[in-house]
Write an enzyme that holds these catalytic residues in place. Structure first.
Site, PDB file in Angstrom:
ATOM      1  N   GLU A  45       0.620  -1.361  -0.239  1.00  0.00           N
ATOM      2  CA  GLU A  45      -0.424  -0.297   0.043  1.00  0.00           C
ATOM      3  C   GLU A  45       1.156   1.268   0.424  1.00  0.00           C
ATOM      4  OE1 GLU A  45      -3.767   1.461   2.232  1.00  0.00           O
ATOM      5  OE2 GLU A  45      -2.264   0.654   3.380  1.00  0.00           O
ATOM      6  N   LYS A 117     -10.458   0.104  -1.801  1.00  0.00           N
ATOM      7  CA  LYS A 117     -10.154  -0.781  -0.657  1.00  0.00           C
ATOM      8  C   LYS A 117     -11.458  -0.162  -0.187  1.00  0.00           C
ATOM      9  CE  LYS A 117      -7.284   0.210   3.359  1.00  0.00           C
ATOM     10  NZ  LYS A 117      -6.497   1.370   4.110  1.00  0.00           N
ATOM     11  N   CYS A 158      -4.630  -3.810   3.724  1.00  0.00           N
ATOM     12  CA  CYS A 158      -4.609  -3.357   4.538  1.00  0.00           C
ATOM     13  C   CYS A 158      -5.678  -3.545   5.760  1.00  0.00           C
ATOM     14  CB  CYS A 158      -4.070  -1.835   5.022  1.00  0.00           C
ATOM     15  SG  CYS A 158      -2.926  -1.544   6.625  1.00  0.00           S
TER      16      CYS A 158
END
Length: 269
Positions: A45, A117, A158
């Site tokens: 990321e 995301k 993440c």
């Protein structure tokens, strides 16, 4: 290496606020992975940019399909003849924020999938450590599974790691990828445990590429990028600093484990 094997790489970076420098560093690591024989490479990321302020990335966000970071990923994949998954990059959202987007390119440099995301890191941790990703990032809306020569690859980024229901959408996938920039505080407590849990419960290989060090903006990330097999065993790891983590995946292990312990078939909910 046989058709039932895949040498893959996860790249750990300590990205800063200089886009060109970050891309040059990423290119060097991708080259190292390719020279070693990797056919699938995952970048973390924010591999291209971690600004001094959260809003800095908005000045660099790209239109989908066009921009220097996207051009870089396509060119690197094509040059090395690899599948390259580009951690997250900022793509323009309609409301002035950006999406944190994971882009998957095949060995021809063709974009095969984009994942935005979904879960945003809006938290207040101990010691006054606070984050508000939603101030600059718009949430994605759907899981994305991309078909590859080695089977399905489930995409995530993440903070998504804490939401097992996302990975259930990928049940049956061969690989799960988790490019990240985990904090030291949360990484020390939960990173490896969560990654191994996602591998075990979904009986899939997990590739996790993390940022790993002290950044120009003062933030410190956990590192410990790793590759995990479907039994939950860590095959390779790098604790801190920039580097390349390599592991050869025995893809036949997927069928063996799923046949002996058919938890995906036993699901009732």
């Amino acid at each position: 290496m046989t058709d039932n094997q895949l040498l893959c790489a996860v790249i750990q970076t300590v990205s800063g606020a200089d886009l060109e420098q970050n891309l040059a560093s990423a290119a060097e690591s991708v080259n190292d992975a390719s020279v070693a024989g990797a056919k699938l490479v995952l970048l973390p990321e924010n591999f291209a940019f971690m600004g001094l302020r959260d809003t800095d990335k908005l000045a660099l966000m790209e239109e989908p399909g066009s921009g220097p970071i996207q051009d870089f990923l396509a060119e690197q994949a094509r040059r090395h003849g690899i599948w390259l998954l580009g951690g997250s990059i900022p793509l323009r959202a309609p409301d002035g924020r950006c999406f944190a987007s994971l882009l998957a390119y095949d060995e021809q440099g063709t974009l095969r999938a984009r994942y935005d995301k979904i879960h945003l890191f809006d938290v207040d941790l101990a010691g006054g450590e606070s984050y508000r990703e939603s101030a600059t990032i718009a949430p994605g809306a759907k899981p994305v599974l991309v078909e590859s020569p080695w089977g399905g690859i489930g995409l995530s980024i993440c903070y998504d790691l804490r939401f097992p229901e996302l990975y259930r959408h990928y049940a049956g996938a061969s690989l799960l990828v988790v490019p990240s920039a985990f904090t030291v505080q949360t990484g020390r407590a939960h990173w490896e445990t969560l990654l191994r849990a996602r591998a075990i419960e979904n009986q899939a290989f997990v590739l996790a590429a993390d940022q790993g060090g002290k950044h120009a903006n003062g933030r410190e990330t956990w590192g410990h990028s790793m590759i995990i097999d479907p039994w939950g065993q860590v095959l390779a790891v790098q604790e801190g600093g920039a580097g390349v983590v390599l592991a050869e995946l025995e893809l036949g292990q997927l069928a063996q484990i799923r046949a002996r312990l058919p938890v995906l078939q036993h699901r009732r909910l």
